[in-house]
Write a protein that holds these residues in place. Structure first.
Motif, mmCIF file in Angstrom:
data_model
loop_
_atom_site.group_PDB
_atom_site.id
_atom_site.type_symbol
_atom_site.label_atom_id
_atom_site.label_comp_id
_atom_site.label_asym_id
_atom_site.label_seq_id
_atom_site.Cartn_x
_atom_site.Cartn_y
_atom_site.Cartn_z
ATOM 1 N N GLY A 76 0.807 -1.211 0.000
ATOM 2 C CA GLY A 76 0.000 0.000 0.000
ATOM 3 C C GLY A 76 0.838 1.258 0.000
ATOM 4 N N GLY A 77 1.495 1.548 1.119
ATOM 5 C CA GLY A 77 2.200 2.806 1.271
ATOM 6 C C GLY A 77 3.225 3.066 0.192
ATOM 7 N N TRP A 78 4.065 2.061 -0.112
ATOM 8 C CA TRP A 78 5.081 2.257 -1.144
ATOM 9 C C TRP A 78 4.720 1.577 -2.453
ATOM 10 C CZ3 TRP A 78 6.549 -2.586 -2.307
ATOM 11 C CH2 TRP A 78 6.649 -3.541 -1.288
ATOM 12 N N ASP A 79 3.494 1.091 -2.589
ATOM 13 C CA ASP A 79 3.077 0.537 -3.866
ATOM 14 C C ASP A 79 3.034 1.639 -4.917
ATOM 15 O OD1 ASP A 79 1.754 -1.925 -5.222
ATOM 16 O OD2 ASP A 79 0.427 -0.256 -5.733
ATOM 17 N N ALA A 80 3.390 1.311 -6.146
ATOM 18 C CA ALA A 80 3.469 2.317 -7.208
ATOM 19 C C ALA A 80 2.147 3.048 -7.423
ATOM 20 C CB ALA A 80 3.921 1.661 -8.520
ATOM 21 N N THR A 81 1.032 2.395 -7.160
ATOM 22 C CA THR A 81 -0.253 3.057 -7.360
ATOM 23 C C THR A 81 -0.472 4.206 -6.383
ATOM 24 O OG1 THR A 81 -1.390 1.506 -5.860
ATOM 25 C CG2 THR A 81 -1.327 0.937 -8.228
ATOM 26 N N ASN A 82 0.320 4.263 -5.312
ATOM 27 C CA ASN A 82 0.012 5.181 -4.216
ATOM 28 C C ASN A 82 0.415 6.629 -4.468
ATOM 29 O OD1 ASN A 82 -1.314 5.468 -1.726
ATOM 30 N ND2 ASN A 82 0.622 5.455 -0.606
ATOM 31 N N VAL A 83 0.679 6.980 -5.714
ATOM 32 C CA VAL A 83 0.836 8.395 -6.046
ATOM 33 C C VAL A 83 -0.527 9.058 -6.257
ATOM 34 C CG1 VAL A 83 3.169 8.242 -6.972
ATOM 35 C CG2 VAL A 83 1.201 7.812 -8.482
ATOM 36 N N ILE A 84 -1.608 8.292 -6.194
ATOM 37 C CA ILE A 84 -2.942 8.895 -6.237
ATOM 38 C C ILE A 84 -3.327 9.387 -4.846
ATOM 39 C CG2 ILE A 84 -3.792 7.585 -8.221
ATOM 40 C CD1 ILE A 84 -5.277 5.760 -6.265
ATOM 41 N N ASP A 85 -4.257 10.315 -4.816
ATOM 42 C CA ASP A 85 -4.795 10.853 -3.565
ATOM 43 C C ASP A 85 -6.271 10.496 -3.541
ATOM 44 O OD1 ASP A 85 -5.073 12.203 -1.208
ATOM 45 O OD2 ASP A 85 -4.966 14.208 -2.078
ATOM 46 N N ALA A 86 -6.561 9.248 -3.190
ATOM 47 C CA ALA A 86 -7.901 8.697 -3.365
ATOM 48 C C ALA A 86 -8.914 9.276 -2.385
ATOM 49 C CB ALA A 86 -7.870 7.187 -3.223
ATOM 50 N N ASP A 87 -10.120 9.510 -2.892
ATOM 51 C CA ASP A 87 -11.218 9.978 -2.053
ATOM 52 C C ASP A 87 -11.699 8.883 -1.106
ATOM 53 O OD1 ASP A 87 -12.377 12.691 -3.583
ATOM 54 O OD2 ASP A 87 -11.370 11.266 -4.886
ATOM 55 N N VAL A 88 -11.628 7.624 -1.570
ATOM 56 C CA VAL A 88 -12.079 6.483 -0.774
ATOM 57 C C VAL A 88 -10.987 5.426 -0.782
ATOM 58 C CG1 VAL A 88 -13.835 4.691 -0.470
ATOM 59 C CG2 VAL A 88 -14.487 6.933 -1.392
ATOM 60 N N ALA A 89 -10.576 4.991 0.403
ATOM 61 C CA ALA A 89 -9.634 3.888 0.549
ATOM 62 C C ALA A 89 -10.417 2.661 1.003
ATOM 63 C CB ALA A 89 -8.555 4.230 1.570
ATOM 64 N N VAL A 90 -10.226 1.557 0.317
ATOM 65 C CA VAL A 90 -10.939 0.317 0.613
ATOM 66 C C VAL A 90 -9.922 -0.733 1.041
ATOM 67 C CG1 VAL A 90 -12.424 -1.487 -0.327
ATOM 68 C CG2 VAL A 90 -12.695 0.881 -1.106
#
Length: 452
Positions: A158-172
């Motif tokens: 999660g934290g260092w996953d490449a996708t985590n450059v998004i600033d998501a409105d909802v975290a699931v």
């Protein structure tokens, strides 16, 4: 990762797959966001052009993402979905409007991104990985579409996953269990801490039922970033569940109301819980329960869930004898897939066809299936990560006993052997086959069985 073949005649896609495969694979990681951040910066930070929902957890992420996407589309939003790994074709990972990105567009997106990737490669200590490049392609493709919302599944952690450059409105967060322990840590609390990194400031956090230690870590993160929390079993949940031949009928309790008579054409109680999480994530995204928005229209919700698909997740591909595919690759996934008796019916003799990866908890996987399988056929897929059949058979013999284990190295032969035995020895209504152990095994089995 294995290089799944491109569609016949599509040489451009094949070439791009080969270029991607030449980079670090998905299991070779250096925990940092520096490379992906450098790439998205050069692309103009496309991930900021649309709102997003971000999904992590150990199991159930892809099914939950597909449900979320289907619901959002039913409510009139144009969606982009990024999931991994793919079952058969790399283009499955990037979806627009509910369908894999066309091969031509996949190639065009890669070619447009390629010079930026080359520049980042030249200035970073390590080249961009396969997954980082694909993530950049997804974010770029979603912005160019453009989409109204992106549904993004983490690759790992999660934290260092490449996708985590998004600033998501909802975290699931789907259920957390032990997996990838060599990379994420050997405790559920440590894994939860890494996965909690997707919860951003003032976002909404939607949590499936979690082990107590994982729930505590996630709630601490929510307090830290002032996130609104919805927990399965408290703010939302599964009210009732009735098994049917083609799935299940559910009552889902969301943030705004109860949603009865939901037909979900997927099997397993875990999919019912995934549905509750997905519904609540969409409610949160659309403001139900937090901005005094009206509950979701129940007819639209019903229509959406009735159209959900999730290939390779307790997927029935044949009826006589019954053949089911499930991509369980860790003990938690196997425990969920062990619900297959509700698909096969009581009294049916079940043969497992198992090809697993060497870097997984294979013993735990097999132990979860031992009460379910009458016998097991050991095989392997085409991946370099696949466990040697001799090693896998040794573990299987220890778990099942010698008389319940056979070895057929070629997957096509293993399928043929299992189907023949299920049909001939047990009869068409008395036997069944479950193919499992790896997403790659399931993807290749789908092709062999004519489902690709």
């Amino acid at each position: 990762m294995p290089n799944h073949p491109a569609r016949a005649g599509d040489e451009a896609l094949r070439e791009v797959e080969e270029l991607l495969a030449g980079r670090w694979g998905e299991t070779t990681l250096e925990p940092s966001l520096s490379r992906i951040a450098a790439l998205t910066a050069r692309l103009g930070d496309p991930q900021r052009a649309y709102p997003s929902l971000h999904i992590t957890g150990t199991n159930g992420k892809t099914s939950t993402a597909r449900m979320i996407e289907t619901l959002l589309r039913a409510f009139g939003l144009r969606t982009g979905r990024y999931t991994s790994p793919h079952v058969q074709d790399v283009t499955e990972r990037i979806s627009l409007d509910g369908a894999p990105i066309p091969a031509e567009r996949f190639v065009e997106t890669y070619r447009a991104l390629e010079p930026h990737a080359d520049t980042v490669d030249a200035i970073q200590e390590h080249r961009l990985s396969f997954f980082e490049v694909l993530t950049g392609m997804a974010y770029m493709g979603f912005a160019e579409a453009p989409v109204d919302v992106a549904v993004v599944e983490v690759g790992m952690g999660g934290g260092w996953d490449a996708t985590n450059v998004i600033d998501a409105d909802v975290a699931v967060v789907t259920p957390i269990d032990l997996d990838h322990t060599d990379r994420l840590g050997s405790t559920i609390g440590g894994i939860a801490l890494e996965k909690a990194g997707i919860v951003k400031q003032d976002a909404a956090l939607v949590m499936a039922r979690q082990p107590a230690v994982a729930e505590r870590v996630l709630l601490e993160r929510a307090v830290e970033v002032n996130a609104t929390v919805a927990r399965e079993g408290l703010e939302f949940g599964v009210g009732s569940r009735q098994v049917t031949e083609d799935g299940q009928i559910l009552t889902l309790r969301g943030l705004g109301r109860a949603y009865p008579q939901i037909h979900l054409p997927l099997h397993g109680v875990h999919q019912a819980h995934n549905a509750a999480v997905a519904l609540t994530a969409v409610e949160s995204f659309l403001g139900v329960g937090s901005r005094q928005a009206e509950p979701l229209d129940i007819a639209t919700v019903r229509d959406a869930f009735a159209s959900v698909t999730s290939p390779g997740r307790i997927e029935v591909v044949r009826r006589w004898p019954m053949v089911v595919l499930d991509a369980a690759h860790n003990p938690a996934g196997a425990r969920a897939a062990a619900a297959v008796p509700e698909v096969f019916g009581s009294g049916r003799r079940l043969i497992g066809v198992v090809g697993a990866s060497a870097d997984k908890d294979v013993r735990g996987l097999l132990e979860a299936f031992e009460p379910v399988f009458a016998e097991i056929v050991i095989t392997r897929n085409s991946s370099a990560r696949a466990m040697n059949t001799g090693e896998l058979a040794a573990v299987a013999t220890d778990v099942f006993g010698k008389n319940r284990v056979s070895v057929v190295p070629a997957l096509a032969g293993a399928l043929g052997t299992a189907v023949a035995r299920a049909g001939e020895e047990f009869g068409p209504t008395g036997g069944g086959v479950l193919v499992t152990g790896s997403v790659i095994t399931v993807g290749e089995a789908r092709l062999l069985l004519g489902e690709g």
